[in-house]
Design an enzyme around this catalytic site. Structure first.
Site, PDB file in Angstrom:
ATOM      1  N   ARG A  83       0.860  -1.188   0.000  1.00  0.00           N
ATOM      2  CA  ARG A  83       0.000   0.000   0.000  1.00  0.00           C
ATOM      3  C   ARG A  83       0.895   1.237   0.000  1.00  0.00           C
ATOM      4  O   ARG A  83       1.714   1.405   0.907  1.00  0.00           O
ATOM      5  CB  ARG A  83      -0.912  -0.004   1.230  1.00  0.00           C
ATOM      6  CG  ARG A  83      -1.672   1.282   1.403  1.00  0.00           C
ATOM      7  CD  ARG A  83      -2.658   1.275   2.575  1.00  0.00           C
ATOM      8  NE  ARG A  83      -3.242   2.587   2.673  1.00  0.00           N
ATOM      9  CZ  ARG A  83      -3.168   3.393   3.731  1.00  0.00           C
ATOM     10  NH1 ARG A  83      -2.564   3.001   4.830  1.00  0.00           N
ATOM     11  NH2 ARG A  83      -3.696   4.598   3.693  1.00  0.00           N
ATOM     12  N   HIS A 127      -2.830  10.996   0.900  1.00  0.00           N
ATOM     13  CA  HIS A 127      -2.309  10.755   2.252  1.00  0.00           C
ATOM     14  C   HIS A 127      -1.709  12.078   2.748  1.00  0.00           C
ATOM     15  O   HIS A 127      -0.506  12.180   3.017  1.00  0.00           O
ATOM     16  CB  HIS A 127      -1.292   9.612   2.230  1.00  0.00           C
ATOM     17  CG  HIS A 127      -1.037   8.957   3.571  1.00  0.00           C
ATOM     18  ND1 HIS A 127      -1.194   7.613   3.793  1.00  0.00           N
ATOM     19  CD2 HIS A 127      -0.626   9.476   4.747  1.00  0.00           C
ATOM     20  CE1 HIS A 127      -0.884   7.317   5.060  1.00  0.00           C
ATOM     21  NE2 HIS A 127      -0.531   8.446   5.660  1.00  0.00           N
ATOM     22  N   GLU A 172      -7.322   8.384   6.323  1.00  0.00           N
ATOM     23  CA  GLU A 172      -7.615   9.006   7.613  1.00  0.00           C
ATOM     24  C   GLU A 172      -8.079  10.461   7.509  1.00  0.00           C
ATOM     25  O   GLU A 172      -7.398  11.373   8.006  1.00  0.00           O
ATOM     26  CB  GLU A 172      -6.379   8.928   8.520  1.00  0.00           C
ATOM     27  CG  GLU A 172      -5.913   7.507   8.789  1.00  0.00           C
ATOM     28  CD  GLU A 172      -4.797   7.427   9.849  1.00  0.00           C
ATOM     29  OE1 GLU A 172      -4.222   8.467  10.183  1.00  0.00           O
ATOM     30  OE2 GLU A 172      -4.528   6.315  10.330  1.00  0.00           O
ATOM     31  N   ASN A 299      -7.429   1.470   9.964  1.00  0.00           N
ATOM     32  CA  ASN A 299      -6.125   1.672  10.607  1.00  0.00           C
ATOM     33  C   ASN A 299      -6.302   1.594  12.109  1.00  0.00           C
ATOM     34  O   ASN A 299      -7.139   2.300  12.676  1.00  0.00           O
ATOM     35  CB  ASN A 299      -5.534   3.044  10.249  1.00  0.00           C
ATOM     36  CG  ASN A 299      -5.125   3.130   8.784  1.00  0.00           C
ATOM     37  OD1 ASN A 299      -5.213   2.149   8.045  1.00  0.00           O
ATOM     38  ND2 ASN A 299      -4.672   4.299   8.370  1.00  0.00           N
ATOM     39  N   TYR A 301      -4.126   1.403  15.851  1.00  0.00           N
ATOM     40  CA  TYR A 301      -2.874   1.454  16.613  1.00  0.00           C
ATOM     41  C   TYR A 301      -3.074   1.229  18.103  1.00  0.00           C
ATOM     42  O   TYR A 301      -2.285   0.568  18.756  1.00  0.00           O
ATOM     43  CB  TYR A 301      -2.167   2.803  16.405  1.00  0.00           C
ATOM     44  CG  TYR A 301      -1.583   2.946  15.019  1.00  0.00           C
ATOM     45  CD1 TYR A 301      -0.309   2.484  14.741  1.00  0.00           C
ATOM     46  CD2 TYR A 301      -2.327   3.503  13.984  1.00  0.00           C
ATOM     47  CE1 TYR A 301       0.226   2.580  13.470  1.00  0.00           C
ATOM     48  CE2 TYR A 301      -1.811   3.596  12.706  1.00  0.00           C
ATOM     49  CZ  TYR A 301      -0.522   3.128  12.453  1.00  0.00           C
ATOM     50  OH  TYR A 301      -0.011   3.213  11.193  1.00  0.00           O
ATOM     51  N   GLU A 366      -3.456  -0.326   8.091  1.00  0.00           N
ATOM     52  CA  GLU A 366      -2.282   0.054   8.890  1.00  0.00           C
ATOM     53  C   GLU A 366      -2.394  -0.541  10.282  1.00  0.00           C
ATOM     54  O   GLU A 366      -3.455  -0.470  10.918  1.00  0.00           O
ATOM     55  CB  GLU A 366      -2.157   1.582   9.074  1.00  0.00           C
ATOM     56  CG  GLU A 366      -1.704   2.333   7.862  1.00  0.00           C
ATOM     57  CD  GLU A 366      -1.583   3.840   8.115  1.00  0.00           C
ATOM     58  OE1 GLU A 366      -1.267   4.256   9.257  1.00  0.00           O
ATOM     59  OE2 GLU A 366      -1.827   4.589   7.155  1.00  0.00           O
TER      60      GLU A 366
HETATM   61  C1  GBH Z   1      -1.285   6.964  10.800  1.00  0.00           C
HETATM   62  O1  GBH Z   1      -1.878   7.930  11.610  1.00  0.00           O
HETATM   63  C2  GBH Z   1      -0.902   7.581   9.485  1.00  0.00           C
HETATM   64  O2  GBH Z   1      -1.741   7.143   8.431  1.00  0.00           O
HETATM   65  C3  GBH Z   1       0.534   7.355   9.110  1.00  0.00           C
HETATM   66  O3  GBH Z   1       0.898   8.235   8.090  1.00  0.00           O
HETATM   67  C4  GBH Z   1       1.397   7.487  10.336  1.00  0.00           C
HETATM   68  O4  GBH Z   1       2.766   7.459  10.026  1.00  0.00           O
HETATM   69  C5  GBH Z   1       1.052   6.364  11.265  1.00  0.00           C
HETATM   70  O5  GBH Z   1      -0.313   6.355  11.541  1.00  0.00           O
HETATM   71  C6  GBH Z   1       1.808   6.375  12.590  1.00  0.00           C
HETATM   72  O6  GBH Z   1       1.463   7.498  13.326  1.00  0.00           O
HETATM   73  O7  GBH Z   1      -3.008  10.327  19.692  1.00  0.00           O
HETATM   74  O8  GBH Z   1      -2.911   9.296  21.875  1.00  0.00           O
HETATM   75  O9  GBH Z   1      -5.028  10.114  21.052  1.00  0.00           O
HETATM   76  C7  GBH Z   1      -2.313   7.473  12.865  1.00  0.00           C
HETATM   77  C8  GBH Z   1      -3.000   8.586  13.622  1.00  0.00           C
HETATM   78  C9  GBH Z   1      -2.848   7.521  15.762  1.00  0.00           C
HETATM   79  C10 GBH Z   1      -4.443   9.273  15.359  1.00  0.00           C
HETATM   80  C11 GBH Z   1      -3.535   7.202  17.060  1.00  0.00           C
HETATM   81  C12 GBH Z   1      -5.130   8.931  16.626  1.00  0.00           C
HETATM   82  C13 GBH Z   1      -4.911   8.081  18.821  1.00  0.00           C
HETATM   83  C14 GBH Z   1      -4.030   7.968  20.001  1.00  0.00           C
HETATM   84  N1  GBH Z   1      -3.712   8.139  14.806  1.00  0.00           N
HETATM   85  N2  GBH Z   1      -4.193   8.385  17.581  1.00  0.00           N
HETATM   86  S1  GBH Z   1      -3.723   9.531  20.712  1.00  0.00           S
END
Ligand code: GBH
Length: 461
Positions: A83, A127, A172, A299, A301, A366
């Site tokens: 991707r 992006h 996003e 996505n 995390y 992601e």
């Molecule tokens: C992604 O964004 C992006 O698509 C990518 O480009 C980037 O490199 C990658 O993730 C890593 O960051 O901020 O503590 O409230 C992820 C963005 C991450 C936003 C988690 C919301 C929530 C946790 N998101 N975040 S917090």
């Protein structure tokens, strides 16, 4: 490094996509070459104080000059899908009008190179690197930007639509809207929640206008979708105020974009929670935005654990939302971003999305983690934390699949260490290390682990 391979119990279908993800501004560099126009991220990262140590994407991982080498590396690792995103200002330096064919040539070479190595491409059209020329006319605050995006999407589809099956319009939009216009952490750096709502609506409209244009110029088996970020919200206690504040936070973090896309309406709690007005819109907008999708890109995390707190009247979003985050959660581990490692959140999320929205298919576009990777100067980078993170999340994904979530692929963020937006080069998400002084790539233990994991599942002929 290969010892963790067989610890995943679930079985995945043979055509499941095992991939890695990147984005243009984060890896390409060559910011002023071959006719590329400037983007809002060039302007933002070039403004003192906006990124860690003033880092920019001018050179990044120099992928623009090392594309063949990077694809060959993916092929050596047995990666099944890639991707990547297309830089809008490489294709249209002014955002609209005259096309820079050298920009399209680069992505055509990339696609052909991937196909030659039997790697399935998944294109993201946006992006976050909006052409700067469009920002001078208001960027995502201007409805015209949505129309320009649809034209751009058609231009790319006309060139690559015969060869590429998987297309995502936006990455996003929550981040573009809120981090770009509400909190100001990202380009263009505005701090105005009402503007964030307007930007969000125009991003959704851009997606809706682009879909039929992509449909018309791609293969009949094309899979068209969008990529959303989700941060599942869990209440920290049983108090009714906490349940209430968790729902507010959920509307903001998780429903803002999916609800218009799958239900043709904004979540009611969004506007009351943020103390803003609904966006101005035309009668047909929501219908356009909610056109059927072939897949939903997810996505994931981390999660948020929240409890009620007294909301402030006005002020920044963190104060307006009636919750506080519980952190650190006792017993939990955290990544270098300060994000809690919470693998079961991925299973919960995929099952919730399946039940509430019935997407035709989902792809985890992601998932990954930043850790402090030590390079000992020899050939090894022992990122056991990242292996554990990936293994646990893939396990959770397998459980969601077994329980009925229609997931068709999983992409690790990221193939390479890269420009982590406001954090510059201080955070490393790659399964491949990048030595920024030499641009040498060194496969981390997690890269070898993922390679063995994929190899163990490849159908043998
Ligand atoms: C992604 O964004 C992006 O698509 C990518 O480009 C980037 O490199 C990658 O993730 C890593 O960051 O901020 O503590 O409230 C992820 C963005 C991450 C936003 C988690 C919301 C929530 C946790 N998101 N975040 S917090």
């Amino acid at each position: 490094p290969h010892s963790n391979t067989l610890e995943i119990s679930a079985s995945f279908p043979p055509d499941f996509l095992w991939g890695v993800a990147t984005s243009a501004y984060q890896i390409e560099g060559a910011a002023y070459e071959d006719g590329r126009g400037p983007s809002i991220w060039d302007a933002f990262s070039g403004t003192p104080g906006k990124t860690y140590q003033g880092d920019t994407g001018d050179i990044a991982a120099d992928h623009y000059h090392r594309m063949e080498e990077d694809v060959a590396l993916m092929a050596r690792l047995g990666i099944g899908a890639y991707r990547f995103s297309i830089s809008w200002p490489r294709v249209l330096p002014q955002g609209k009008g005259s096309v820079n064919s050298r920009g399209l040539d680069f992505y055509e070479r990339l696609v052909d190179c991937l196909l030659a190595h039997e790697i399935t491409p998944l294109i993201t059209l946006f992006h976050w690197d909006l052409p700067l020329a469009l920002q001078s006319d208001g960027g995502w605050l201007n409805r015209e930007t949505a129309l320009a995006f649809a034209d751009y999407a058609e231009i790319v589809a006309r060139r690559l639509g015969d060869r590429v099956r998987w297309w995502a319009t936006l990455n996003e939009p929550w981040c573009s809207a809120y981090l770009g216009h509400g909190s100001g952490e990202h380009a263009p750096g505005l701090r105005d929640l009402q503007a964030a709502i307007t930007a969000g609506h125009h991003l959704l409209l851009a997606h809706g206008l682009a879909l039929p244009r992509l449909r018309a110029h791609t293969r009949s088996d094309a899979q068209l979708g969008i990529v959303l970020n989700f941060t599942p919200v869990y209440p920290a206690d049983e108090q009714p105020e906490t349940q209430e504040s968790a729902q507010q936070a959920d509307a903001f973090h998780n429903r803002w974009f999916i609800e218009p896309l799958y239900c043709a309406r904004y979540p009611e709690a969004l506007f009351s929670a943020l103390q803003v007005q609904p966006p101005a819109m035309e009668a047909s907008d929501l219908e356009l935005i909610a056109a059927p999708l072939d897949f939903l890109g997810v996505n994931y995390y981390t999660r948020l654990l929240v409890r009620a707190s007294a909301p402030a009247n006005g002020g920044p979003i963190s104060a307006r939302l009636a919750h506080e985050t519980v952190a650190p959660v006792p017993g939990s581990s955290y990544t270098e971003m300060g994000w809690e490692v919470y693998p079961s959140g991925l299973k919960d999320l995929l099952l919730r999305l399946q039940h509430e929205y019935q997407p035709k298919a989902m792809v985890v576009t992601e998932n990954g983690a930043a850790f402090h990777d030590e390079w000992d100067g020899n050939e090894h980078i022992h990122d056991g934390c990242r292996i554990a993170y990936l293994r646990q999340h893939i396990q959770a994904l397998g459980e969601a699949l077994t329980s009925g979530a229609a997931v068709r692929g999983y992409f690790v963020w990221s193939l390479l260490d890269n420009f982590e937006w406001a954090f510059g080069y201080s955070k490393r998400f790659g399964i491949v290390y990048v030595d920024y002084s030499t641009q040498r790539r060194i496969v981390k233990d997690s890269g070898y682990w993922y390679a063995s994991f994929i190899a163990a599942r490849r159908p043998r002929s």
